[in-house]
Design an enzyme around this catalytic site. Structure first.
Site, short mmCIF file in Angstrom:
data_model
loop_
_atom_site.label_atom_id
_atom_site.label_comp_id
_atom_site.label_asym_id
_atom_site.label_seq_id
_atom_site.Cartn_x
_atom_site.Cartn_y
_atom_site.Cartn_z
N GLY A 238 -18.35 7.62 -1.85
CA GLY A 238 -17.35 7.73 -2.92
C GLY A 238 -17.61 6.62 -3.93
CG ASN A 239 -15.42 3.74 -7.28
OD1 ASN A 239 -15.57 2.58 -6.93
ND2 ASN A 239 -15.33 4.07 -8.55
CB ALA A 240 -16.55 1.48 -2.50
N GLY A 241 -19.12 3.27 -2.36
CA GLY A 241 -20.46 3.49 -1.80
C GLY A 241 -21.50 3.74 -2.88
CE LYS B 11 -4.50 0.84 0.34
NZ LYS B 11 -5.58 -0.10 -0.01
N GLY C 116 -20.58 6.60 3.51
CA GLY C 116 -19.45 6.91 2.62
C GLY C 116 -19.93 6.80 1.19
N1 GLU Z 1 -7.27 0.10 -3.16
C1 GLU Z 1 -8.05 -1.09 -3.41
C2 GLU Z 1 -8.07 -1.97 -2.19
O1 GLU Z 1 -7.93 -1.54 -1.08
C3 GLU Z 1 -7.60 -1.81 -4.68
C4 GLU Z 1 -6.18 -2.27 -4.69
C5 GLU Z 1 -5.73 -2.74 -6.05
O2 GLU Z 1 -6.51 -2.76 -6.98
O3 GLU Z 1 -4.53 -3.07 -6.16
O4 GLU Z 1 -8.32 -3.14 -2.28
#
Ligand code: GLU
Length: 416
Positions: free
Chosen positions: A219-222, A105, A217
């Protein structure tokens, strides 16, 4: 134990699972820490002509199962400990969906909401300039996360190719489609989560057609959770919130209209025909399915006992503290843990990398079919562990499956 430091939480969760698995001491010590960490100082010329020095991070938590993989978060509260925790969760996430990748990350401490497009581009290029030496398809592959976008991925890919003087679309995923992005990546996190809700409902024998959902939330996921929850499962959106507050209407909203309002208005506030609710109130609403889809640490020992949802699908990373997990278990709330519930994003990122390597691209239906197969299998593996152990909650079951896979890879390599 510090219940507000996400990395302390990630380590506590790991320690509990390692104990249940009876992992030997060497393996425990190895897996409870990142393998590699990097910190970058990133000088960026701002629009006012002055230079601002940003702090950037990348943590490569574990690469036993393959190159490390995970998003880049741009957030004012980003610290090395949030990045470490998120990198650990990525390691367990790629393992639970059984894709041949490790976990990593990255992040930058910044507030993208206050930055111009030009400033963001210069920051993206500065980050890649600093991190290029440790990234690459065979090393470590970033992707979007909180407040980072396909456009930011495009600038970073471009910068990497300028540095290496070669085409390397697979160095980063979540790219725009014309630059080697994958069909179906944009809604993949939410789509994967919806598949886990579908599987949960089947196992629990609940008919969720017409049942209520609340999304914390937006954003994209929500946003996609609301849209796909409605489209694929027939869930009814009764509440949604973003960082400025939320909206509620017991008779339900059209998910499409709420998303369109958020996109054109920038926030949910002022949505017509809705009562205002705070984020805290939204979490405690009497709904069937709750989607925490923003940041970590929103469900704690202080509010867990008030949660009325039957199913929590954690699209955010780390929304629930370990103390809250025990309370939710006592109250018979079924938690689909983050690194299982939100693994759809990295799964389609993996498909994106595969397509980049082939230089041959799949149709949207292929992505949906393969994503469904991966998520359904991952859910079955975790649920199987949950049932056969009998005395663990779903998060622990997910850890047991993932840690066993990562530990096996470490052993086979002769590392531990
Ligand atoms: N940021 C996203 C996660 O937390 C996707 C990570 C990715 O696609 O490498 O899973």
């Amino acid at each position: 134990m510090n219940q507000t430091n996400p990395f302390a939480i990630a380590q506590q969760q790991f320690d509990e699972a390692a104990e249940i698995l009876g992992l030997d001491d060497g393996m425990r010590q190895f897996l409870r820490m990142p393998q590699r960490e990097f910190r970058f100082t990133l000088p960026v010329k701002m629009d006012d002509g002055k230079v601002h020095v940003f702090q950037g991070y990348r943590v490569q938590y574990n690469s036993a199962r393959g190159p490390t993989k995970g998003g880049l978060r741009w957030h004012p509260d980003e610290t090395i400990d949030t990045v470490r925790a998120l990198a650990a969760w990525m390691t367990w996430k790629t393992a639970v969906v059984n894709i041949p990748l490790g976990g990593g990350k990255g992040g930058v401490t910044c507030n993208p909401k206050e930055m111009s497009e030009g400033e963001k581009e210069r920051l993206a290029r500065a980050y890649m300039g600093a991190a290029a030496r440790i990234l690459g398809v065979t090393k470590d592959v970033p992707a979007p996360d909180v407040y980072t976008t396909p456009q930011i991925m495009a600038w970073m890919m471009d910068e990497y190719e300028k540095i290496t003087l070669e085409s390397h679309p697979g160095v980063i995923t979540g790219k725009p489609i014309p630059l080697g992005g994958s069909q179906g990546r944009t809604d993949a996190t939410a789509r994967g989560g919806i598949i886990t809700v579908r599987e949960t409902a089947k196992r629990l024998g609940i008919d969720i057609q017409g049942a209520t959902m609340a999304v914390n939330g937006f954003g994209n996921a929500g946003q996609y959770a609301a849209l796909l929850g409605e489209e694929l499962l027939g869930l009814k959106l009764v509440a949604a919130s973003d960082s400025r507050g939320g909206i509620y209407n017991a008779s339900g909203f059209s998910a499409r209209e709420v998303v369109d309002y958020k996109l054109s208005n920038g926030s949910l506030s002022g949505y017509p025909g809705a009562d205002a609710v705070t984020n805290e109130e939204l979490l405690e609403l009497d709904v069937q399915v709750l989607f925490p889809s923003a940041l970590e640490g929103v469900i704690t020992k202080d509010n867990a006992a008030n949660i009325k949802a039957r199913i929590i699908c954690e699209l955010a990373n780390g929304p629930t503290t370990p103390e809250a997990d025990l309370i939710l278990q006592d109250h018979n709330v079924f938690v689909i843990p983050d690194f299982l519930a939100n693994a759809g994003g990295v799964t389609v990122s993996y498909f994106e990398q595969v397509q980049n390597t082939y230089n041959f691209y799949w149709e949207l239906e292929d992505i949906h079919r393969r994503l469904d197969a991966k998520m359904t299998q991952a859910f079955a593996d975790v649920y199987g562990e949950f049932q056969s152990r009998g005395n663990v909650h779903m998060r622990q079951a997910a850890y047991l499956v993932s840690i066993a896979r990562v530990a096996e890879a470490c052993r086979l390599r002769g590392w531990v």
